[in-house]
Scaffold this motif. Structure first.
Motif, PDB file in Angstrom:
ATOM      1  N   PRO A 157      -6.751  -6.125 -29.584  1.00 54.77           N
ATOM      2  CA  PRO A 157      -7.491  -7.122 -28.802  1.00 54.77           C
ATOM      3  C   PRO A 157      -7.027  -8.541 -29.125  1.00 54.77           C
ATOM      4  CG  PRO A 157      -8.996  -5.511 -29.757  1.00 54.77           C
ATOM      5  CD  PRO A 157      -7.654  -5.287 -30.402  1.00 54.77           C
ATOM      6  N   ASP A 181      -8.276  -3.025 -25.145  1.00 54.79           N
ATOM      7  CA  ASP A 181      -9.564  -3.688 -24.936  1.00 54.79           C
ATOM      8  C   ASP A 181      -9.979  -3.619 -23.462  1.00 54.79           C
ATOM      9  OD1 ASP A 181     -11.748  -5.376 -24.891  1.00 54.79           O
ATOM     10  OD2 ASP A 181     -10.637  -7.188 -25.450  1.00 54.79           O
ATOM     11  N   ALA A 225     -13.773  -8.728 -29.912  1.00 56.52           N
ATOM     12  CA  ALA A 225     -13.821  -7.307 -29.554  1.00 56.52           C
ATOM     13  C   ALA A 225     -14.468  -6.522 -30.689  1.00 56.52           C
ATOM     14  CB  ALA A 225     -12.412  -6.788 -29.287  1.00 56.52           C
TER      15      ALA A 225
END
Length: 317
Positions: free
Chosen positions: A151, A230, A192
């Motif tokens: 991410p 993600d 994230a």
């Protein structure tokens, strides 16, 4: 690196005729001169061509793109059963230059997200897309060569966007104070969360969404950029392509909570600021209307950001 030649209509016509003949998918004998071909987009050395009314020919510009396209052919077959929207099917493939792949696909009928707005039912189609991507077996995708990507740091992106926003403010393109809504603590809160990565399309632009005149999303193109990572990246792509409210509603319908929706929203907003600043810096070499449109769409207000307390435990599924 292999230097790709510049494709012409004549070379594309001959190539398309050969691929259609070899595949037996021409729907009848092609004219002696070959099928009608025309570039999907104008410009020097176009890489994507309409072939008649039923097919699309794509020419990989280099070996790296060729590798991604070969992976895409297999990935679409893996993804297709999980999605409620159409994906192109491969009719034939080969090399159009030494080491450079060409693929002949079926054409998914419809316009683009640039031509048609997505309706409420179309938002349900997008929700089905996000839900289906989450259901694709990650291990199988990685076996095909789909890369796993970490991410992005929203705080690092925020800092870069803040500098770009000042440039846009100086050009009277954007009010840089709007970016102050994303404070450093909020960016940290929207990092994230640990969890199982999912298959991410990673290129949900308006040009990759096939949208009908009634606003239904009929298909999704451009699977060669897919990664495992993600899911907020696809929410961000939709925010830039169809607008923040529609993207967040679709993600919510797909079962995503406030945190990934807001993370996707701010990824989109920061990216849109950076992309328009880059376009302005590069001057006339980059058309400005698309980045301006994506900036406007990403910054459309949504109710969720006004009512959500990120200190809660609202996480992605």
């Amino acid at each position: 690196m292999t230097q790709a030649p510049t494709p012409t209509a004549d070379t594309v016509r001959r190539l398309a005729r050969s691929l259609l003949t070899d595949s037996g998918g021409g729907g009848g004998a092609a004219p002696a001169a070959g099928p009608d071909v025309r570039p999907v987009a104008e410009g020097a050395g176009p890489a994507t061509w309409w072939v008649g009314t039923r097919h699309v020919l794509r020419l990989a510009p280099d070996r790296e793109a060729s590798a991604r396209r070969r992976r895409e052919l297999r990935l679409r077959d893996l993804v297709r059963p999980h999605l409620p929207v159409a994906l192109p099917s491969s009719v034939a493939h080969g090399e159009w230059a030494p080491g450079l792949l060409c693929t002949l696909d079926t054409r998914v009928t419809g316009g683009t997200g640039e031509q048609h707005d997505v309706s409420a039912i179309g938002e349900a189609d997008l929700a089905g897309l996000l839900t289906g991507l989450r259901e694709v077996p990650v291990r199988q995708a990685e076996t095909l060569g789909v890369p796993r990507v970490s991410p992005r740091s929203l705080e690092a992106l925020r800092r870069g966007a803040a500098e770009a926003a000042e440039l846009l403010a100086g050009a009277d393109e954007f009010d840089s104070a709007r970016l102050n809504q994303l404070t450093p603590p909020a960016a940290v809160q929207l990092a994230a969360q640990p969890g199982t990565p999912v298959l991410v399309h990673h290129a949900l632009t308006e040009g990759h969404l096939v949208v009908s005149a009634d606003g239904r999303v009929r298909g999704v193109l451009g699977w060669d950029a897919a990664v495992v990572g993600d899911p907020a990246e696809d929410i961000a792509g939709l925010a830039r392509a169809v607008g923040a409210p529609a993207a967040v509603r679709a993600a919510t319908l797909a079962g995503y909570g406030a945190r990934p929706c807001l993370r996707g929203l701010w990824l989109a907003r920061c990216d849109a600021v950076l992309h328009l600043a880059e376009a302005l810096t590069r001057g006339t070499t980059v058309p400005l209307p698309p980045p301006r449109t994506r900036l406007r769409r990403a910054w459309e207000p949504i109710l969720l950001e006004r009512v959500t307390d990120l200190r809660g435990g609202d996480e992605a599924p």
